[in-house]
Structures are given as structure tokens and as C-alpha cells.
Design an enzyme around this catalytic site. Structure first.
Site, mmCIF file in Angstrom:
data_model
loop_
_atom_site.group_PDB
_atom_site.id
_atom_site.type_symbol
_atom_site.label_atom_id
_atom_site.label_comp_id
_atom_site.label_asym_id
_atom_site.label_seq_id
_atom_site.Cartn_x
_atom_site.Cartn_y
_atom_site.Cartn_z
ATOM 1 N N SER A 112 29.260 48.781 49.928
ATOM 2 C CA SER A 112 29.422 48.047 48.678
ATOM 3 C C SER A 112 28.049 47.786 48.043
ATOM 4 C CB SER A 112 30.199 46.751 48.943
ATOM 5 O OG SER A 112 30.642 46.164 47.745
ATOM 6 N N ASP B 137 40.784 50.897 46.280
ATOM 7 C CA ASP B 137 39.685 49.935 46.175
ATOM 8 C C ASP B 137 39.646 49.395 44.749
ATOM 9 O OD1 ASP B 137 37.284 48.534 46.054
ATOM 10 O OD2 ASP B 137 36.170 50.019 47.213
ATOM 11 N N HIS C 277 38.983 47.949 49.927
ATOM 12 C CA HIS C 277 37.531 48.035 49.768
ATOM 13 C C HIS C 277 36.779 48.243 51.080
ATOM 14 C CE1 HIS C 277 33.649 47.540 47.974
ATOM 15 N NE2 HIS C 277 33.399 46.381 48.546
#
Length: 272
Positions: free
Chosen positions: A107, A217, A247
Site C-alpha cells: 500500500s 481492492d 486490500h
């Protein structure tokens, strides 16, 4: 697996705590770069798999995150965080000076790791990006257009189909459960532009790249990250898109498949 231990190093704004999952018979180093609002302690399961595969695993809590110093979740310049990660890499190399190193960024950590690869890729054997914040991520533009950033925390249900993951996240006192802060959002926007611009000036070339992403996601939608992956212009890119996954693919219900794909990729990269 030996118990994890912590090290304190001096970062750009106070103490950075680096977690180590040691391996006395390590054949490579794995540097884990965590995402926004969380901490590297959430990566115990991937670290266990990496240690079993032969890695000594290290990962810093970024400034303002986890056990490290700094106002919570405030990052004024991601270049400083990349420099902190480089200090953590130095700590790992001081313990294992002759081993190849791979970097795994999730991320926000994917953005940091991508920038790290642009600056220091010659010192890496492989780069792994999981749900990376790169390319066309529209959230900063949307938030910065508002007079006030709404106090909307990350939904635990957006992380994984496993409800236990969301429950543990919600109960974790080291996770930030408040709103994003404007300096950090501004820093995101700048670093997204920097990584894209530097990619146009020259990609990461021969550094093997693995891209992992959940098809469902909603925090970092897949199409925007694909733009960033293509911009990085790695000569050798492997992608694994997981149907139905959200995610955090390392914490998903198909975690076993994800970790198998990870170590299989690393086998190939380390054999180069």
C-alpha cells in the site's frame, strides 16, 4: 521461528523502531515496508513464511506509526521516509553483510518501496509491491479539494474477506483509527508525481518486480496501480491478481496461495 526483536535507530525525526524476525541460517534479507496507519508487527505471518524460506526479515515502523517517534500518521515528505527505510536496510546489512536483499512494500509502503527502488535499486535483488499506492490514485486529489478532510477512518471490512483480520485491526492500539491529516495527503500527492516523473526518466530496468493485488481492492483500486506498474518499466514483471481479494492480500482468505506465489517469485529472482 526465533522470537522477533526490536532495534532502535535514529530516523529523520526521532527514533525509528525496526522489528527483526531473525534467522541464524539466512540466505537472503527481506525488508518489509508497511502501509499507512499500521505498523510492521502486523506482518508476522508473512515474516514467518519468509523466515521458513530462508530470509532474515527486517521492517521499520515509519515515522508517526507504530512504536516509532513522531506525531501520529504525519508524514511531511516521503523522501525522508525512504531515507529512514535506507537506514533500516543498513541495519540489516550490518548483521548480514554478504546476503542479497529483497524489498516488499504494501500500500503506502509500495509507494515508499517503489521510490526506494528508483534511488537504490542496484542494491536490491527483487522488488515486491502489494496493493501499491502508485500511478493514478485519486484519493489525495479528492481529499485536497475539500476545505476539511472528513474524519473517516479506514473501514476494517475493506482489508480482507476474513472478518478476524478486520476485528484485530480495529482492536490494535498501534493502528491509527482517526482521519488522514492534510500534510500527509499533500505528501502522498507529491510523491505519486515524483515516482511517475522519475519513471518516465528511466524505469527500474533489470530489477525483478512482483505485483500482488486484490481484484476487489476498494482502498487502492487495481486500475490506478496498473498505471504505476507500467510506468515503473521493469524489464521483468510478474503480476498476480486475486479474484475477490480485498486490500491486504497477505491477510486474505487465500493467504497460502499469496505466500506460495511470493516465495516462488523470490526463488527465481534470487537465482539470477
Amino acid at each position: 521461528m526465533a522470537d522477533a526483536r526490536e532495534h532502535a535507530i535514529e530516523g529523520h525525526r526521532g527514533t525509528i523502531v525496526v522489528r527483526e524476525w531473525p534467522n541464524p541460517r539466512a540466505r537472503y534479507l527481506a525488508l518489509v515496508v508497511h502501509g499507512y496507519g499500521e505498523h510492521v508487527g502486523r506482518y508476522a505471518e508473512p515474516a514467518k513464511a519468509l523466515v521458513a524460506h530462508g530470509a532474515a526479515v527486517f521492517g521499520p515502523d515509519h515515522v508517526g506509526h507504530g512504536r516509532s517517534a513522531g506525531e501520529r500518521v504525519v508524514i511531511e515528505d516521503f523522501e525522508d521516509v525512504v531515507a529512514d527505510v535506507h537506514r533500516a536496510v543498513g541495519l540489516a546489512r550490518s548483521a548480514h553483510p554478504d546476503l542479497p536483499a529483497v524489498m516488499i512494500g504494501h500500500s503506502m509502503g509500495g509507494l515508499i518501496a517503489a521510490r526506494y527502488a528508483q534511488l537504490h535499486g542496484a542494491g536490491l535483488a527483487a522488488l515486491v509491491l502489494s496493493g501499491p499506492v502508485i500511478g493514478d490514485w485519486e484519493l489525495p486529489r479528492r481529499l485536497l479539494a475539500l476545505d476539511e478532510i472528513p474524519a473517516t477512518p479506514i473501514s476494517p471490512a475493506s482489508l480482507s474477506r476474513d472478518p478476524g483480520v478486520g476485528a484485530a485491526y480495529a482492536a490494535d492500539p498501534l493502528v491509527w483509527h482517526g482521519p488522514m491529516k492534510r500534510p500527509t495527503v499533500e505528501a502522498f500527492a507529491r510523491m505519486l508525481d515524483t515516482v511517475s516523473t522519475e519513471s518516465r526518466n528511466g524505469g527500474i530496468g533489470q530489477l525483478p518486480l512482483l505485483w500482488l493485488h486484490g481484484a476487489d481492492d476498494r482502498l487502492v483500486p487495481l486500475p490506478g496501480s496498473r498505471v504505476g506498474i507500467e510506468e515503473l518499466r521493469a524489464d521483468e514483471t510478474t503480476e498476480r491478481i486475486y479474484a475477490g481479494a480485498r486490500h491486504e492480500v497477505f491477510h486474505e482468505t487465500n493467504q497460502g496461495d499469496v505466500l506460495t506465489d511470493l516465495v516462488h517469485f523470490l526463488d527465481g529472482a534470487l537465482a539470477h
